[in-house]
Design a protein around this motif. Structure first.
Motif, mmCIF file in Angstrom:
data_model
loop_
_atom_site.group_PDB
_atom_site.id
_atom_site.type_symbol
_atom_site.label_atom_id
_atom_site.label_comp_id
_atom_site.label_asym_id
_atom_site.label_seq_id
_atom_site.Cartn_x
_atom_site.Cartn_y
_atom_site.Cartn_z
ATOM 1 N N LEU A 140 -34.841 45.551 -4.620
ATOM 2 C CA LEU A 140 -33.518 45.370 -4.024
ATOM 3 C C LEU A 140 -33.126 43.897 -4.023
ATOM 4 C CD1 LEU A 140 -31.085 46.595 -2.529
ATOM 5 C CD2 LEU A 140 -32.360 46.284 -0.400
ATOM 6 N N LEU A 141 -34.086 43.025 -3.738
ATOM 7 C CA LEU A 141 -33.818 41.590 -3.750
ATOM 8 C C LEU A 141 -33.404 41.122 -5.140
ATOM 9 C CD1 LEU A 141 -33.872 38.792 -2.395
ATOM 10 C CD2 LEU A 141 -36.316 38.689 -2.935
ATOM 11 N N CYS A 142 -34.054 41.632 -6.162
ATOM 12 C CA CYS A 142 -33.707 41.257 -7.538
ATOM 13 C C CYS A 142 -32.312 41.746 -7.906
ATOM 14 C CB CYS A 142 -34.729 41.842 -8.508
ATOM 15 S SG CYS A 142 -36.377 41.115 -8.382
ATOM 16 N N SER A 143 -31.984 42.966 -7.490
ATOM 17 C CA SER A 143 -30.673 43.529 -7.837
ATOM 18 C C SER A 143 -29.531 42.797 -7.153
ATOM 19 C CB SER A 143 -30.629 45.017 -7.465
ATOM 20 O OG SER A 143 -30.767 45.188 -6.058
ATOM 21 N N GLN A 144 -29.816 42.162 -6.025
ATOM 22 C CA GLN A 144 -28.786 41.426 -5.297
ATOM 23 C C GLN A 144 -28.598 40.003 -5.819
ATOM 24 O OE1 GLN A 144 -30.154 41.708 -1.256
ATOM 25 N NE2 GLN A 144 -29.238 43.730 -0.912
ATOM 26 N N THR A 145 -29.447 39.570 -6.729
ATOM 27 C CA THR A 145 -29.365 38.228 -7.311
ATOM 28 C C THR A 145 -28.869 38.341 -8.745
ATOM 29 O OG1 THR A 145 -31.257 37.565 -5.956
ATOM 30 C CG2 THR A 145 -30.612 36.090 -7.754
ATOM 31 N N ASP A 146 -27.694 37.785 -8.994
ATOM 32 C CA ASP A 146 -27.045 37.932 -10.302
ATOM 33 C C ASP A 146 -27.426 36.775 -11.224
ATOM 34 O OD1 ASP A 146 -25.482 38.807 -12.373
ATOM 35 O OD2 ASP A 146 -23.585 38.145 -11.508
ATOM 36 N N THR A 147 -28.676 36.791 -11.703
ATOM 37 C CA THR A 147 -29.144 35.806 -12.675
ATOM 38 C C THR A 147 -30.000 36.507 -13.723
ATOM 39 O OG1 THR A 147 -31.157 35.289 -11.419
ATOM 40 C CG2 THR A 147 -29.180 33.978 -10.931
ATOM 41 N N PRO A 148 -30.122 35.920 -14.906
ATOM 42 C CA PRO A 148 -30.980 36.543 -15.935
ATOM 43 C C PRO A 148 -32.422 36.703 -15.474
ATOM 44 C CG PRO A 148 -29.595 34.848 -16.909
ATOM 45 C CD PRO A 148 -29.424 34.736 -15.437
ATOM 46 N N ILE A 149 -32.957 35.714 -14.756
ATOM 47 C CA ILE A 149 -34.336 35.784 -14.295
ATOM 48 C C ILE A 149 -34.513 36.920 -13.304
ATOM 49 C CG2 ILE A 149 -36.093 34.545 -12.975
ATOM 50 C CD1 ILE A 149 -35.073 31.966 -14.225
ATOM 51 N N ALA A 150 -33.536 37.117 -12.423
ATOM 52 C CA ALA A 150 -33.620 38.199 -11.456
ATOM 53 C C ALA A 150 -33.602 39.560 -12.148
ATOM 54 C CB ALA A 150 -32.463 38.093 -10.462
ATOM 55 N N ARG A 151 -32.821 39.700 -13.188
ATOM 56 C CA ARG A 151 -32.781 40.977 -13.904
ATOM 57 C C ARG A 151 -34.085 41.228 -14.652
ATOM 58 N NH1 ARG A 151 -27.223 39.566 -13.983
ATOM 59 N NH2 ARG A 151 -27.455 38.091 -15.715
ATOM 60 N N MET A 152 -34.698 40.182 -15.166
ATOM 61 C CA MET A 152 -36.010 40.344 -15.790
ATOM 62 C C MET A 152 -37.059 40.773 -14.767
ATOM 63 S SD MET A 152 -36.057 36.966 -18.244
ATOM 64 C CE MET A 152 -37.818 37.121 -18.484
ATOM 65 N N LEU A 153 -37.036 40.117 -13.615
ATOM 66 C CA LEU A 153 -37.999 40.463 -12.574
ATOM 67 C C LEU A 153 -37.769 41.870 -12.041
ATOM 68 C CD1 LEU A 153 -38.143 37.091 -10.591
ATOM 69 C CD2 LEU A 153 -39.826 37.992 -12.200
ATOM 70 N N GLU A 154 -36.513 42.270 -11.954
ATOM 71 C CA GLU A 154 -36.217 43.620 -11.492
ATOM 72 C C GLU A 154 -36.826 44.670 -12.424
ATOM 73 O OE1 GLU A 154 -32.382 46.465 -10.323
ATOM 74 O OE2 GLU A 154 -32.089 44.503 -11.252
ATOM 75 N N LYS A 155 -36.718 44.437 -13.728
ATOM 76 C CA LYS A 155 -37.310 45.361 -14.687
ATOM 77 C C LYS A 155 -38.829 45.382 -14.537
ATOM 78 C CE LYS A 155 -35.597 47.398 -17.431
ATOM 79 N NZ LYS A 155 -35.185 48.821 -17.486
ATOM 80 N N GLY A 156 -39.411 44.201 -14.330
ATOM 81 C CA GLY A 156 -40.853 44.150 -14.156
ATOM 82 C C GLY A 156 -41.309 44.845 -12.887
ATOM 83 N N VAL A 157 -40.587 44.633 -11.780
ATOM 84 C CA VAL A 157 -40.945 45.279 -10.509
ATOM 85 C C VAL A 157 -40.811 46.791 -10.618
ATOM 86 C CG1 VAL A 157 -40.245 45.542 -8.099
ATOM 87 C CG2 VAL A 157 -40.367 43.258 -9.117
ATOM 88 N N SER A 158 -39.778 47.256 -11.319
ATOM 89 C CA SER A 158 -39.572 48.697 -11.456
ATOM 90 C C SER A 158 -40.658 49.358 -12.295
ATOM 91 C CB SER A 158 -38.205 48.980 -12.081
ATOM 92 O OG SER A 158 -38.162 48.500 -13.425
ATOM 93 N N ARG A 159 -41.392 48.563 -13.086
ATOM 94 C CA ARG A 159 -42.448 49.114 -13.939
ATOM 95 C C ARG A 159 -43.838 48.945 -13.332
ATOM 96 N NH1 ARG A 159 -38.611 51.017 -15.958
ATOM 97 N NH2 ARG A 159 -38.020 51.082 -18.175
ATOM 98 N N ILE A 160 -43.908 48.457 -12.103
ATOM 99 C CA ILE A 160 -45.212 48.289 -11.467
ATOM 100 C C ILE A 160 -45.900 49.644 -11.341
ATOM 101 C CG2 ILE A 160 -46.363 47.718 -9.291
ATOM 102 C CD1 ILE A 160 -44.498 45.413 -8.940
ATOM 103 N N GLY A 161 -47.145 49.714 -11.761
ATOM 104 C CA GLY A 161 -47.880 50.964 -11.830
ATOM 105 C C GLY A 161 -48.125 51.385 -13.257
ATOM 106 N N SER A 162 -47.304 50.878 -14.186
ATOM 107 C CA SER A 162 -47.499 51.136 -15.600
ATOM 108 C C SER A 162 -48.530 50.162 -16.158
ATOM 109 C CB SER A 162 -46.177 50.986 -16.357
ATOM 110 O OG SER A 162 -45.193 51.850 -15.829
#
Length: 231
Positions: free
Chosen positions: A87-109
């Motif tokens: 949620l924190l990543c999605s609320q931050t409108d930067t390229p780095i935040a979007r990269m981190l959001e994708k990484g966080v969403s894949r945790i467990g893979s």
């Protein structure tokens, strides 16, 4: 005698100023005398200004310091609060935040899949950052060429006018035709130089953001390899 000398000096000064005022040409007059080739040069200048301002706004927004965001995400991930981290990543409108959001969403893979997902998002973000920069580079090269073309066509017209002139050609006719033809070259060079400097400045700024993106993605992958993290 002294009074007469002062009066004569003042008269000569006034006459010189009057002659200079008559011979001075404003920037607008020079632009209008440049001919039709000044139109594409003007369009190219507007394009360069628009692209530079638009890219600067995007780059300034994307160049926020990611260290604070990364520290908060690290704390949330280590505490197992994956939802809040995403949620924190999605609320931050930067390229780095979007990269981190994708990484966080894949945790467990598998870690390799997470790394590839972050890399793919990073490629998209780099493309968005570099958007229209190639067009700005084209303007920096095209403007001087258009200006030179205007000079060549203007010189041709000037020599045609000279050839059609009966009798001796006045120096005024020759010089006016040449300087009007050279205006487009000067204008094209000015636009080209400014666009070239703007392009290199934007490329340097994008390179800094790409470095931050790469550094942050490596830091995030290292975070996932820590034994304290929650899978």
């Amino acid at each position: 005698m002294h009074f007469l000398q002062i009066t004569t000096t003042d008269s000569l000064s006034a006459a010189t100023d009057s002659l200079a005022a008559q011979n001075s040409v404003s920037l607008l007059d020079l632009t209008l005398k440049g001919g039709l080739m000044m139109i594409p040069i003007f369009i190219l200048s507007i394009m360069a200004i628009y692209i530079f301002i638009e890219r600067m706004l995007i780059i300034r927004k994307a160049s926020q310091n990611p260290s604070v965001l990364m520290e908060r995400i690290k704390s949330l991930v280590l505490n197992g609060d994956i939802v809040s981290a995403r949620l924190l990543c999605s609320q931050t409108d930067t390229p780095i935040a979007r990269m981190l959001e994708k990484g966080v969403s894949r945790i467990g893979s598998p870690l390799k899949n997470i790394e590839v997902s972050i890399e793919n998002v990073g490629k998209i973000e780099i493309y968005n950052l570099e958007k229209n920069l190639s067009l700005l580079a084209t303007v920096s090269g095209a403007a001087p060429m258009v200006g030179f073309l205007g000079t060549v066509t203007g010189m041709i017209q000037a020599f045609i006018a000279i050839a059609q002139e009966e009798g001796s050609v006045s120096p005024k006719l020759l010089s006016s035709g040449i300087y009007e033809a050279m205006i487009t070259t000067a204008a094209g060079l000015i636009v080209g130089i400014i666009a070239y400097l703007a392009y290199n400045y934007l490329v340097a700024q994008v390179a800094k953001i790409i470095y931050k993106m790469e550094y942050t993605s490596i830091e995030f992958i290292d975070l996932l390899q820590e034994p304290e993290k929650v899978r």
